[in-house]
Design a protein around this motif. Structure first.
Motif, mmCIF file in Angstrom:
data_model
loop_
_atom_site.group_PDB
_atom_site.id
_atom_site.type_symbol
_atom_site.label_atom_id
_atom_site.label_comp_id
_atom_site.label_asym_id
_atom_site.label_seq_id
_atom_site.Cartn_x
_atom_site.Cartn_y
_atom_site.Cartn_z
ATOM 1 N N LEU A 168 1.347 9.267 -6.538
ATOM 2 C CA LEU A 168 0.206 8.498 -6.055
ATOM 3 C C LEU A 168 -0.488 7.745 -7.186
ATOM 4 C CD1 LEU A 168 -1.366 10.902 -3.408
ATOM 5 C CD2 LEU A 168 0.055 8.891 -3.025
ATOM 6 N N THR A 169 -0.538 8.338 -8.376
ATOM 7 C CA THR A 169 -1.144 7.655 -9.522
ATOM 8 C C THR A 169 -0.365 6.396 -9.862
ATOM 9 O OG1 THR A 169 -1.936 9.763 -10.419
ATOM 10 C CG2 THR A 169 -1.856 7.902 -11.928
ATOM 11 N N LYS A 170 0.944 6.464 -9.741
ATOM 12 C CA LYS A 170 1.797 5.313 -10.060
ATOM 13 C C LYS A 170 1.656 4.210 -9.028
ATOM 14 C CE LYS A 170 6.646 4.022 -10.714
ATOM 15 N NZ LYS A 170 8.057 4.486 -10.722
ATOM 16 N N ILE A 171 1.543 4.589 -7.760
ATOM 17 C CA ILE A 171 1.581 3.601 -6.687
ATOM 18 C C ILE A 171 0.214 3.011 -6.371
ATOM 19 C CG2 ILE A 171 1.219 5.084 -4.656
ATOM 20 C CD1 ILE A 171 4.007 2.466 -5.001
ATOM 21 N N LEU A 172 -0.875 3.752 -6.671
ATOM 22 C CA LEU A 172 -2.221 3.273 -6.368
ATOM 23 C C LEU A 172 -2.818 2.619 -7.601
ATOM 24 C CD1 LEU A 172 -3.628 6.219 -4.223
ATOM 25 C CD2 LEU A 172 -3.024 3.941 -3.434
#
Length: 318
Positions: free
Chosen positions: A28-32
């Motif tokens: 989620l950190t990578k995609i958001l």
């Protein structure tokens, strides 16, 4: 269970094979874009993340192929954004505007879980005054570019300037030219992509060409062709979220390094779209004279071009 009235944004997407097995918080950190890992972990802990319609409260959850992940973003807490002594390249400054050359990797303005290290934090330290039209979190910010996009931005030091610059963006009279490296060879020397953009109905994390979306126009011109890549100049007529990235992907020439809209595999391994805001022009709010600024390609961009040229030489020898 959280209060649905406290939610300001919501994303939903399905996990593909490539991301199976990754930790939920890492993925989620990578995609958001713009949200810190600490903030994502807090969302998970506080019950704002659902997997297959069930709340998941462990950050170490291993996502599986075809998992449906829902992310709910709550309203941010009210707080003051602090000035920080962070270097940022000032290209031009007077009593009304500041032109900055934002480095790749810097977020433009604070967002939930990411209230420091941004361009706004740096500007608050540097400038005695900034426009307040966009509130405490985005003082002076008239337009923005993505975290992994480098290049020129115009900043308003007062509300009169802000209104003037914003009006020029709205009526498409300002000049914004970007340099990009895209996959494949574009056959035409130049062209225009006039396709509406809106949230992707199947993946709220992405934008897409959607019938009924907002008018979006990108002009492009080929600068140089390589065997498997093309160096292009893209000029924005409108300024939608991810516009160049979405439009170039739409014509099957996504940006090199674009993990959101590009291919899963590339001959050159790189993370973070190869996109640089090189030219910025507008009518000055006080003098009413047109001024234009240009920036050199940053080191990361030059290195990417060298890698592409090296691949071409190797293939030509073969």
């Amino acid at each position: 269970m959280f209060d649905i009235n406290n939610i300001i944004d919501q994303f939903e997407f399905i996990i593909d094979t490539e991301n199976e097995g990754k930790r939920l918080d890492v993925f989620l950190t990578k995609i958001l874009d713009g949200y810190s890992r600490n903030y994502i972990q807090k969302l998970i802990k506080d019950g704002y993340i659902n997997v297959n319609s069930k709340v998941v409260t462990t950050k170490k959850y291993a996502i599986k192929e075809n998992d449906t992940v829902e992310i709910f973003i709550p309203k941010p807490v009210n707080l003051d954004v602090e000035a920080e002594d962070i270097f940022v390249e000032i290209v031009y400054e007077d009593d009304d505007v500041i032109i900055v050359n934002k480095p790749q990797g810097m977020v433009v303005h604070p967002a939930p879980g990411n209230y420091s290290g941004t361009l706004v934090n740096a500007l608050l330290f540097h400038a005695k005054s900034l426009s307040n039209i966009n509130g405490v979190v985005r003082p002076g910010i008239v337009h923005r570019i993505d975290k992994d996009t480098s290049g020129l931005l115009m900043i308003a030091k007062n509300n009169k300037s802000h209104n003037s610059l914003a009006a020029q963006l709205k009526d498409h009279s300002s000049t914004r030219k970007y340099i990009a490296i895209v996959h494949g060879n574009i056959v035409e020397d130049q062209g225009t992509i006039d396709k509406p953009i809106a949230r992707n109905p199947k993946n709220r994390l992405k934008m897409a060409v959607v019938e009924g979306g907002r008018e979006s126009v990108t002009h492009y011109k080929v600068l140089k062709r390589y065997q498997t890549f093309t160096l292009v100049e893209c000029q924005l007529e409108t300024g939608r979220t991810h516009q160049i990235r979405v439009h170039m992907s739409y014509i099957n020439h996504p940006l090199l390094g674009d993990n959101l809209y590009g291919p899963k595999n590339s001959k050159i391994k790189y993370s973070g779209q190869a996109l640089h805001a090189k030219t910025l022009g507008f009518v000055h709010p006080t003098t009413n004279k047109y001024i234009e600024f240009n920036s050199e390609l940053p080191e990361y961009f030059v290195e990417l071009i060298k890698k592409i040229e090296a691949i071409n030489k190797i293939r030509n020898k073969e």
